[in-house]
Write a protein that holds these residues in place. Structure first.
Motif, short mmCIF file in Angstrom:
data_model
loop_
_atom_site.label_atom_id
_atom_site.label_comp_id
_atom_site.label_asym_id
_atom_site.label_seq_id
_atom_site.Cartn_x
_atom_site.Cartn_y
_atom_site.Cartn_z
N VAL A 168 0.83 -1.21 0.00
CA VAL A 168 0.00 0.00 0.00
C VAL A 168 0.87 1.26 0.00
CG1 VAL A 168 -2.09 1.00 0.96
CG2 VAL A 168 -1.54 -1.36 1.47
N ARG A 169 1.71 1.41 -1.00
CA ARG A 169 2.63 2.55 -1.05
C ARG A 169 2.36 3.46 -2.24
NH1 ARG A 169 8.33 -0.47 0.60
NH2 ARG A 169 7.68 -1.08 2.69
N GLY A 170 1.14 3.63 -2.62
CA GLY A 170 0.82 4.61 -3.63
C GLY A 170 0.63 4.03 -5.02
N PHE A 171 0.63 4.94 -5.99
CA PHE A 171 0.21 4.60 -7.35
C PHE A 171 1.15 3.60 -8.02
CE2 PHE A 171 0.33 5.57 -11.93
CZ PHE A 171 -0.98 5.26 -12.25
N LEU A 172 2.46 3.78 -7.89
CA LEU A 172 3.40 2.89 -8.58
C LEU A 172 3.30 1.46 -8.08
CD1 LEU A 172 6.58 5.15 -8.89
CD2 LEU A 172 4.87 4.61 -10.64
N TRP A 173 3.11 1.29 -6.79
CA TRP A 173 2.93 -0.06 -6.27
C TRP A 173 1.65 -0.68 -6.83
CZ3 TRP A 173 6.02 -3.24 -3.48
CH2 TRP A 173 7.18 -2.68 -2.93
N SER A 174 0.61 0.12 -6.97
CA SER A 174 -0.64 -0.38 -7.52
C SER A 174 -0.47 -0.82 -8.97
CB SER A 174 -1.74 0.69 -7.41
OG SER A 174 -1.94 1.07 -6.08
N VAL A 175 0.24 -0.01 -9.75
CA VAL A 175 0.49 -0.36 -11.15
C VAL A 175 1.30 -1.64 -11.23
CG1 VAL A 175 1.63 0.37 -13.27
CG2 VAL A 175 0.28 2.01 -11.95
N GLY A 176 2.33 -1.75 -10.40
CA GLY A 176 3.15 -2.96 -10.41
C GLY A 176 2.36 -4.20 -10.04
N ALA A 177 1.53 -4.09 -9.00
CA ALA A 177 0.71 -5.23 -8.59
C ALA A 177 -0.27 -5.62 -9.68
CB ALA A 177 -0.03 -4.90 -7.29
N THR A 178 -0.85 -4.62 -10.35
CA THR A 178 -1.79 -4.89 -11.43
C THR A 178 -1.11 -5.60 -12.59
OG1 THR A 178 -3.12 -2.96 -10.84
CG2 THR A 178 -3.32 -3.80 -13.09
N PHE A 179 0.08 -5.12 -12.96
CA PHE A 179 0.81 -5.73 -14.07
C PHE A 179 1.18 -7.18 -13.75
CE2 PHE A 179 4.76 -6.48 -16.51
CZ PHE A 179 4.29 -6.21 -17.78
N VAL A 180 1.63 -7.42 -12.53
CA VAL A 180 1.99 -8.79 -12.12
C VAL A 180 0.77 -9.70 -12.14
CG1 VAL A 180 2.81 -10.18 -10.19
CG2 VAL A 180 4.01 -8.10 -10.80
N MET A 181 -0.38 -9.17 -11.68
CA MET A 181 -1.60 -9.98 -11.67
C MET A 181 -2.02 -10.32 -13.09
SD MET A 181 -3.41 -11.30 -9.28
CE MET A 181 -4.90 -12.27 -9.18
N GLY A 182 -1.93 -9.35 -14.01
CA GLY A 182 -2.26 -9.63 -15.40
C GLY A 182 -1.34 -10.67 -16.00
N LEU A 183 -0.05 -10.57 -15.69
CA LEU A 183 0.90 -11.58 -16.17
C LEU A 183 0.60 -12.95 -15.58
CD1 LEU A 183 4.33 -9.72 -16.13
CD2 LEU A 183 2.95 -10.33 -18.12
N ALA A 184 0.19 -12.98 -14.31
CA ALA A 184 -0.14 -14.26 -13.67
C ALA A 184 -1.24 -14.98 -14.41
CB ALA A 184 -0.53 -14.02 -12.21
N VAL A 185 -2.31 -14.25 -14.72
CA VAL A 185 -3.47 -14.87 -15.36
C VAL A 185 -3.14 -15.27 -16.80
CG1 VAL A 185 -5.86 -14.53 -16.03
CG2 VAL A 185 -5.03 -13.56 -13.89
#
Length: 288
Positions: A168-185
């Motif tokens: 929970v460290r702001g926008f860049l962490w959110s983008v990184g988590a989103t990108f990793v989740m998309g790659l996971a699926v």
């Protein structure tokens, strides 16, 4: 007879759209998880349930869109509605189990690995159950090492995404988590498809069930409704965007059902003693 398959009959359109849907579901779901980590306990189940529905719907939509580009040259494909809908329910339930563990126990240590494993297994289970709902004149076989690799990809990437969301460290962490989740699926999906072999009976009979074109519109209504609901909630709740570094729960007072969120900077300002001039002109301090 060995069947000839084409997983990219529409070129790069279906993989890109599938990846975007996985990222959308991941972005909304992980931000709702972020919100759940800083909200009062009475509100936490609702945020985590919304996160589960968003991520599960994004995963299922990604899979279904990717499968519209999958063709068997010698046999038409049909889909069983019941099994296909069951794969959506399974995705939401298993992802929800992992999300709730992280939401209540924290995104580190044993809870993180347990929640990430369950979430990753949910992605894999949805994929293979959805494949079981496909009907055609033949059957599938799978290369087990490649199947195992697809499950590992889903588990590792899902764990990494939950960990990033928990920071929970702001926008860049959110983008990184989103990108990793998309790659996971997407990584799990196309690795699983690489493990696939098609064997045909050679009778030329059409598979039972509905074609992807017939199912596409009605079957996407429910998942897209979940994603729309999560999107509306995220858009109209600005605290979801800023993250826990900038916002912290204030202390609960007796009789107040929920904790208010106040900025750290404001709390520091209120706690800082104010300077004042005494009657001799020297600087002194007094508490607010």
């Amino acid at each position: 007879m060995q069947g000839t398959v084409d997983g990219f009959s529409y070129g790069l359109v279906t993989p890109l759209v599938a990846f975007l849907m996985a990222c959308l579901g991941g972005a909304l779901g992980l931000r709702c998880t972020t919100r759940a980590l800083v909200v009062a306990h009475s509100w936490r189940p609702g945020w985590l349930a919304l996160a589960s529905a968003a991520i599960g719907s994004g995963i299922w939509t990604c899979h279904f869109i990717a499968m519209t580009g999958f063709e068997i040259a010698q046999a038409p494909i049909g889909y069983d509605r019941t099994t296909t809908y069951a794969s959506l329910a399974l995705a939401i339930v298993m992802v929800g189990a992992g999300i709730f563990i992280v939401g209540y126990k924290g995104a580190k240590g044993y809870p993180l690995f347990t929640g990430g494993a369950i979430t990753g297994l949910g992605v894999a289970s949805m994929h293979y159950l959805g494949m079981a709902g496909m009907h055609f004149d033949g059957w599938f076989s799978y290369d087990l090492p490649t199947v195992a690799a697809s499950v590992v990809i889903g588990v590792v990437a899902a764990t990494a995404a939950l960990w990033a969301a928990g920071q929970v460290r702001g926008f860049l962490w959110s983008v990184g988590a989103t990108f990793v989740m998309g790659l996971a699926v997407c990584g799990m999906h196309y690795t699983g498809m690489a493990a696939l072999s098609v064997h045909l009976h050679g009778t030329g009979d059409a598979g039972s069930g509905d074609s992807p074109a017939v199912l596409l519109a009605p079957m996407l209504i429910g998942p897209l409704a979940f994603l729309l609901l999560a999107g509306v909630v995220v858009i109209f709740d600005p605290l979801v965007v800023v993250g826990r570094r900038d916002w912290a729960p204030a202390e609960e007072k007796p009789g107040v059902p929920a904790r208010a969120l106040v900025p750290h900077q404001t709390r520091r300002t209120l706690a800082r003693p104010a300077r004042a001039l005494d009657h001799q002109g020297s600087v002194g301090y007094r508490n607010l």
